[in-house]
Design a protein around this motif. Structure first.
Motif, PDB file in Angstrom:
ATOM      1  N   TRP A 213       0.845  -1.188   0.000  1.00  7.21           N
ATOM      2  CA  TRP A 213       0.000   0.000   0.000  1.00  7.21           C
ATOM      3  C   TRP A 213       0.885   1.244   0.000  1.00  7.21           C
ATOM      4  O   TRP A 213       2.097   1.168   0.121  1.00  7.21           O
ATOM      5  CB  TRP A 213      -0.917   0.035   1.228  1.00  7.21           C
ATOM      6  N   GLY A 214       0.233   2.367  -0.137  1.00  7.03           N
ATOM      7  CA  GLY A 214       0.932   3.651  -0.034  1.00  7.03           C
ATOM      8  C   GLY A 214       0.821   4.472  -1.302  1.00  7.03           C
ATOM      9  O   GLY A 214       0.486   3.973  -2.376  1.00  7.03           O
ATOM     10  N   LYS A 215       1.129   5.754  -1.175  1.00  8.59           N
ATOM     11  CA  LYS A 215       1.019   6.676  -2.294  1.00  8.59           C
ATOM     12  C   LYS A 215       2.108   6.467  -3.335  1.00  8.59           C
ATOM     13  O   LYS A 215       1.923   6.811  -4.501  1.00  8.59           O
ATOM     14  CB  LYS A 215       1.083   8.119  -1.781  1.00  8.59           C
ATOM     15  N   LYS A 216       3.242   5.903  -2.921  1.00 11.77           N
ATOM     16  CA  LYS A 216       4.347   5.766  -3.859  1.00 11.77           C
ATOM     17  C   LYS A 216       4.082   4.746  -4.959  1.00 11.77           C
ATOM     18  O   LYS A 216       4.706   4.821  -6.023  1.00 11.77           O
ATOM     19  CB  LYS A 216       5.626   5.394  -3.101  1.00 11.77           C
ATOM     20  N   ILE A 217       3.176   3.805  -4.733  1.00 13.34           N
ATOM     21  CA  ILE A 217       2.909   2.785  -5.754  1.00 13.34           C
ATOM     22  C   ILE A 217       1.735   3.183  -6.641  1.00 13.34           C
ATOM     23  O   ILE A 217       1.208   2.366  -7.378  1.00 13.34           O
ATOM     24  CB  ILE A 217       2.650   1.416  -5.100  1.00 13.34           C
ATOM     25  N   ILE A 218       1.355   4.455  -6.565  1.00 13.65           N
ATOM     26  CA  ILE A 218       0.291   4.997  -7.423  1.00 13.65           C
ATOM     27  C   ILE A 218       0.913   6.053  -8.326  1.00 13.65           C
ATOM     28  O   ILE A 218       1.606   6.961  -7.852  1.00 13.65           O
ATOM     29  CB  ILE A 218      -0.845   5.600  -6.577  1.00 13.65           C
ATOM     30  N   TRP A 219       0.682   5.942  -9.626  1.00 12.64           N
ATOM     31  CA  TRP A 219       1.297   6.860 -10.575  1.00 12.64           C
ATOM     32  C   TRP A 219       0.785   8.278 -10.376  1.00 12.64           C
ATOM     33  O   TRP A 219      -0.409   8.516 -10.255  1.00 12.64           O
ATOM     34  CB  TRP A 219       1.022   6.422 -12.013  1.00 12.64           C
ATOM     35  N   ASN A 220       1.735   9.209 -10.337  1.00 15.40           N
ATOM     36  CA  ASN A 220       1.398  10.620 -10.166  1.00 15.40           C
ATOM     37  C   ASN A 220       2.382  11.436 -11.001  1.00 15.40           C
ATOM     38  O   ASN A 220       3.599  11.310 -10.837  1.00 15.40           O
ATOM     39  CB  ASN A 220       1.497  11.012  -8.693  1.00 15.40           C
ATOM     40  N   GLN A 221       1.849  12.270 -11.879  1.00 12.87           N
ATOM     41  CA  GLN A 221       2.698  13.028 -12.796  1.00 12.87           C
ATOM     42  C   GLN A 221       3.609  13.991 -12.050  1.00 12.87           C
ATOM     43  O   GLN A 221       4.761  14.211 -12.455  1.00 12.87           O
ATOM     44  CB  GLN A 221       1.821  13.791 -13.803  1.00 12.87           C
ATOM     45  N   GLU A 222       3.132  14.574 -10.981  1.00 18.27           N
ATOM     46  CA  GLU A 222       3.959  15.499 -10.216  1.00 18.27           C
ATOM     47  C   GLU A 222       5.134  14.769  -9.581  1.00 18.27           C
ATOM     48  O   GLU A 222       6.258  15.283  -9.562  1.00 18.27           O
ATOM     49  CB  GLU A 222       3.117  16.191  -9.148  1.00 18.27           C
ATOM     50  N   ASN A 223       4.885  13.585  -9.042  1.00 19.60           N
ATOM     51  CA  ASN A 223       5.974  12.802  -8.459  1.00 19.60           C
ATOM     52  C   ASN A 223       6.981  12.388  -9.524  1.00 19.60           C
ATOM     53  O   ASN A 223       8.185  12.293  -9.255  1.00 19.60           O
ATOM     54  CB  ASN A 223       5.419  11.574  -7.751  1.00 19.60           C
ATOM     55  N   TRP A 224       6.481  12.116 -10.730  1.00 17.67           N
ATOM     56  CA  TRP A 224       7.392  11.746 -11.797  1.00 17.67           C
ATOM     57  C   TRP A 224       8.345  12.895 -12.123  1.00 17.67           C
ATOM     58  O   TRP A 224       9.532  12.670 -12.419  1.00 17.67           O
ATOM     59  CB  TRP A 224       6.629  11.337 -13.055  1.00 17.67           C
ATOM     60  N   GLY A 225       7.883  14.121 -12.047  1.00 19.81           N
ATOM     61  CA  GLY A 225       8.758  15.256 -12.301  1.00 19.81           C
ATOM     62  C   GLY A 225       9.972  15.247 -11.389  1.00 19.81           C
ATOM     63  O   GLY A 225      11.090  15.549 -11.825  1.00 19.81           O
ATOM     64  N   GLU A 226       9.777  14.887 -10.131  1.00 15.90           N
ATOM     65  CA  GLU A 226      10.893  14.827  -9.185  1.00 15.90           C
ATOM     66  C   GLU A 226      11.772  13.610  -9.441  1.00 15.90           C
ATOM     67  O   GLU A 226      13.001  13.699  -9.391  1.00 15.90           O
ATOM     68  CB  GLU A 226      10.345  14.803  -7.759  1.00 15.90           C
ATOM     69  N   ASP A 227      11.143  12.468  -9.741  1.00 11.47           N
ATOM     70  CA  ASP A 227      11.925  11.255  -9.962  1.00 11.47           C
ATOM     71  C   ASP A 227      12.691  11.284 -11.275  1.00 11.47           C
ATOM     72  O   ASP A 227      13.755  10.649 -11.393  1.00 11.47           O
ATOM     73  CB  ASP A 227      11.013  10.023  -9.903  1.00 11.47           C
ATOM     74  N   SER A 228      12.189  11.996 -12.273  1.00  9.41           N
ATOM     75  CA  SER A 228      12.956  12.109 -13.517  1.00  9.41           C
ATOM     76  C   SER A 228      14.268  12.844 -13.250  1.00  9.41           C
ATOM     77  O   SER A 228      15.314  12.517 -13.814  1.00  9.41           O
ATOM     78  CB  SER A 228      12.138  12.835 -14.583  1.00  9.41           C
ATOM     79  N   GLU A 229      14.217  13.855 -12.356  1.00 10.06           N
ATOM     80  CA  GLU A 229      15.441  14.555 -11.967  1.00 10.06           C
ATOM     81  C   GLU A 229      16.354  13.646 -11.156  1.00 10.06           C
ATOM     82  O   GLU A 229      17.585  13.726 -11.268  1.00 10.06           O
ATOM     83  CB  GLU A 229      15.090  15.805 -11.164  1.00 10.06           C
ATOM     84  N   ASN A 230      15.782  12.781 -10.321  1.00  9.87           N
ATOM     85  CA  ASN A 230      16.600  11.839  -9.551  1.00  9.87           C
ATOM     86  C   ASN A 230      17.334  10.879 -10.471  1.00  9.87           C
ATOM     87  O   ASN A 230      18.511  10.560 -10.242  1.00  9.87           O
ATOM     88  CB  ASN A 230      15.718  11.058  -8.578  1.00  9.87           C
ATOM     89  N   LEU A 231      16.661  10.409 -11.505  1.00  7.60           N
ATOM     90  CA  LEU A 231      17.316   9.510 -12.469  1.00  7.60           C
ATOM     91  C   LEU A 231      18.419  10.241 -13.223  1.00  7.60           C
ATOM     92  O   LEU A 231      19.523   9.704 -13.420  1.00  7.60           O
ATOM     93  CB  LEU A 231      16.281   8.958 -13.446  1.00  7.60           C
ATOM     94  N   LYS A 232      18.123  11.452 -13.642  1.00  2.08           N
ATOM     95  CA  LYS A 232      19.119  12.219 -14.382  1.00  2.08           C
ATOM     96  C   LYS A 232      20.332  12.507 -13.502  1.00  2.08           C
ATOM     97  O   LYS A 232      21.487  12.426 -13.951  1.00  2.08           O
ATOM     98  CB  LYS A 232      18.492  13.524 -14.870  1.00  2.08           C
ATOM     99  N   LYS A 233      20.081  12.824 -12.235  1.00  2.83           N
ATOM    100  CA  LYS A 233      21.191  13.122 -11.329  1.00  2.83           C
ATOM    101  C   LYS A 233      22.066  11.890 -11.102  1.00  2.83           C
ATOM    102  O   LYS A 233      23.297  12.010 -10.970  1.00  2.83           O
ATOM    103  CB  LYS A 233      20.639  13.641  -9.999  1.00  2.83           C
ATOM    104  N   LEU A 234      21.466  10.710 -11.063  1.00  4.28           N
ATOM    105  CA  LEU A 234      22.255   9.485 -10.916  1.00  4.28           C
ATOM    106  C   LEU A 234      23.265   9.367 -12.051  1.00  4.28           C
ATOM    107  O   LEU A 234      24.446   9.052 -11.828  1.00  4.28           O
ATOM    108  CB  LEU A 234      21.317   8.268 -10.900  1.00  4.28           C
ATOM    109  N   TYR A 235      22.823   9.601 -13.276  1.00  4.78           N
ATOM    110  CA  TYR A 235      23.735   9.520 -14.414  1.00  4.78           C
ATOM    111  C   TYR A 235      24.756  10.651 -14.385  1.00  4.78           C
ATOM    112  O   TYR A 235      25.955  10.433 -14.653  1.00  4.78           O
ATOM    113  CB  TYR A 235      22.934   9.557 -15.716  1.00  4.78           C
TER     114      TYR A 235
END
Length: 626
Positions: A213-235
């Motif tokens: 359960w939880g909000k993290k396992i539900i798709w949210n476009q706003e959350n994706w905006g932050e996670d796309s930056e997290n992925l980019k920062k990893l690289y």
């Protein structure tokens, strides 16, 4: 004879008929609410005007864009006297008399209307029905459900005729169930595995046995905006400066696609994220440009990077932050830095990193004012500032001072607590600190009865901001059948307007519980100084005078010795009773003690903390020369 105005405009030049035929009549066909006055208003011509086809053609679009009509045709009909009749044929849009929502249980109707209003959509009644507006309402409702995790929700607008040219619009909503992410996939990644990339995402996760359960396992476009930056920062932290994180594909997969409702179809989400990794680069050089206040070599030491190693974005950015902090602590409040990456000539995998520094002007603190302190004196708040009017605007000290003001506990800063007013000519920053008073005064009255104390009355008064001066005052009184307690305490946190505090207390207690009596009185005094921003060193002295008496026997046989303690003996005289001094044991004494102590408190609020650390250590010494 009747002919279409549009054809006339093709065959005749503009203005040919100026001063020609006169409009003798305007006739509206097919209109229920559109009248001759409506036509005159939108087309800009009226009865008695000369026929001006250019003006009518120009205003035709204005009439159409009013949204009143589904169809519009303007024709000219010749009259026997050489003048014309304007014939306007319309098909009016139906007017919406009511909007209704059905099927929404997870999101209340009032909430939907608030979201529509936030999106700039007003559900006005008795206005022409526009399909584009209906579609916009539908999309906004779907977006709101998607934010809450109901990606499979459907919205169907239904129009119902409720009268002549009147409709009621009902949005039939099938909410479905919350759609959880069953899988996150990546395409094009070679350097990092899917599992490593998923770990880099902090806001969006797959559903699993450990995370059902939880909000993290539900798709949210706003959350994706932050996670796309997290992925980019990893690289970027591993030298891949050209990485591109594409827009994810979000697919709904139904476990039971033929089920009658969206909820019973049991949708899950599969997210596929495309990645273009690019080439890995090493850091060949680090150059700082634009710095005049500080030497380049001094600034370079703030960057903990190793030339020749893999380029790491976060390490360089940490150095940038240190440079900005250094400048802002010296009054260059607009100073900022940016890093520019240049591929070294003649090399395919080396970077020259250039840090561009914009210093800006140096500013001083002008007026420092407070707003909202209806009780607390300005002096009490101002003394928490480590920055004085006329000083260079040290932003590090300024932020720390705001924290100290909020730490008082009785003046709470607002969500947006600082208002800046810049005096460009004198390079002064006038600052207003906004907050609100928080009641930190307790007054209690009470009365009661207990088996031990019997009847008692009590009163207590305690405040951390006495008379708005930041002083602490406490008074406590309890009086009853068997016990009495009196105490008075006071402390001044800024004695002589210095970072030095003093305090003291006096008290007296007495109780008689049949088997024991105790009387005590004493006082204490404390002196201390602040150490740094959050530490305190104190030295306190305490004095206490105590007298106590308690029973040691319950019964005494004739001629025997006292035994069976814990209850007061029967009063004499009895033959063979021991002397009264054997009924009780008495103790009295004076305690004089000195207690050095050190405390540390970095909590943001002493009553309701969200962050920080607090500890206290002391050593109490008594006896001897004391």
């Amino acid at each position: 004879m009747r002919w279409a105005l549009a054809l006339l405009l093709v065959l005749l030049p503009s203005g040919l008929l100026a001063g020609g035929p006169v409009i003798k009549e305007i006739r509206v066909e097919g209109g229920a609410t559109v009248t001759e006055e409506t036509v005159e208003y939108y087309l800009g011509v009226g009865v008695g005007d000369s026929l001006d086809e250019a003006a009518i053609a120009k205003n035709f679009h204005r009439f159409w864009e009013s949204g009143l009509l589904e169809d519009l045709k303007v024709e000219v009909e010749d009259l026997p006297d050489g003048n014309v009749r304007l014939v306007v044929t319309v098909k009016e849009r139906a007017k919406v008399t009511e909007y209704e929502f059905k099927g929404n249980k997870k999101i209340a109707t009032s909430t939907l209307k608030e979201k529509l209003d936030t999106a700039g959509i007003s559900l006005r009644r008795n206005v022409p029905l526009r399909q584009s507006e209906i579609n916009r309402i539908r999309r906004t409702i779907l977006d709101e459900y998607a934010k809450e995790g109901y990606l499979s929700a459907s919205v169907e607008p239904v129009q119902e005729n409720v009268g002549p040219n009147q409709v009621k619009v009902t949005f039939v909503i099938d909410e479905g169930a919350k759609v959880r992410i069953s899988e996150i996939r990546f395409e094009g990644n070679q350097v990092f595995s899917d599992a490593r990339l998923r770990r880099a995402m902090k806001k969006i996760k797959e559903r699993s046995f450990l995370r059902p359960w939880g909000k993290k396992i539900i798709w949210n476009q706003e959350n994706w905006g932050e996670d796309s930056e997290n992925l980019k920062k990893l690289y970027l932290n591993h030298g891949y400066k050209d990485v591109v994180i594409g827009e994810p594909r979000v697919e709904l997969v139904a476990k039971n696609p033929d089920a009658p409702t969206q909820a019973k179809k049991k949708f899950t989400t599969v997210v596929t994220i495309p990645v273009q990794e690019g080439r890995q680069y090493r850091m060949a050089s680090l150059k700082i440009e634009g710095a005049t206040v500080f030497e380049e070599e001094k600034l370079r030491k703030l960057y903990e990077v190793k030339l020749g190693s893999i380029y790491n974005y976060s390490q360089v950015e940490a150095g940038n932050e240190a440079v900005r902090t250094l400048y802002q602590s010296k009054g260059y409040i607009y100073a900022y830095t940016s890093q520019i990456l240049r591929t070294r000539e003649g090399s395919e995998d080396e970077l020259d990193v250039v840090i561009q520094v914009f210093e800006g002007d140096r500013w001083r603190l002008g007026r420092l004012e407070f707003s909202g302190n209806t009780k607390t004196q300005d002096k009490v708040l101002r003394r928490e500032f480590r920055l004085f009017e006329g000083d260079f605007m040290n932003m590090t000290a300024f932020k720390r001072s705001l924290f100290k003001v909020n730490q008082l506990g009785y003046f709470k800063l607002t969500e947006d607590p600082v208002s800046f007013d810049f005096d460009q000519e004198n390079r002064l920053v006038n600052v207003t600190i906004k907050g609100q008073e928080v009641g930190r005064t307790d007054i209690q009255f009470g009365a009661g009865y207990s088996e031990l104390d019997r009847f008692f009355l009590q009163f207590m008064f305690n405040t951390r901001n006495f008379m708005g001066r930041g002083e602490t005052l406490g008074v406590a009184v309890q009086s009853g059948t068997r016990a009495d307690t009196y105490s008075l305490s006071f402390s001044e946190p800024y004695f002589l307007d210095k970072r030095m505090f003093i305090g003291g207390s006096i008290y007296k207690t007495s109780y008689d519980l049949l088997t024991q009596n105790r009387d005590a009185k004493g006082l204490s005094a404390v002196w201390g100084v602040s150490v740094g921003d959050f530490g305190t060193f104190s030295l306190s002295y305490g004095f206490e005078d105590v007298f106590a008496k308690f029973a040691v026997v319950r019964t005494v046989p004739a001629g025997g010795e006292p035994r069976a303690p814990h209850r007061r003996p029967l009063p004499p005289p009895y033959p063979g009773m021991p002397a009264p001094n054997l009924y009780f044991e008495e103790a009295s004494g004076v305690t004089s003690a000195i207690t050095p102590a050190f405390g540390y408190d970095s909590r943001d609020d002493p009553f309701d903390p969200n962050q920080g650390l607090s500890y206290f250590a002391r050593i109490r010494t008594a006896g001897g020369v004391l």
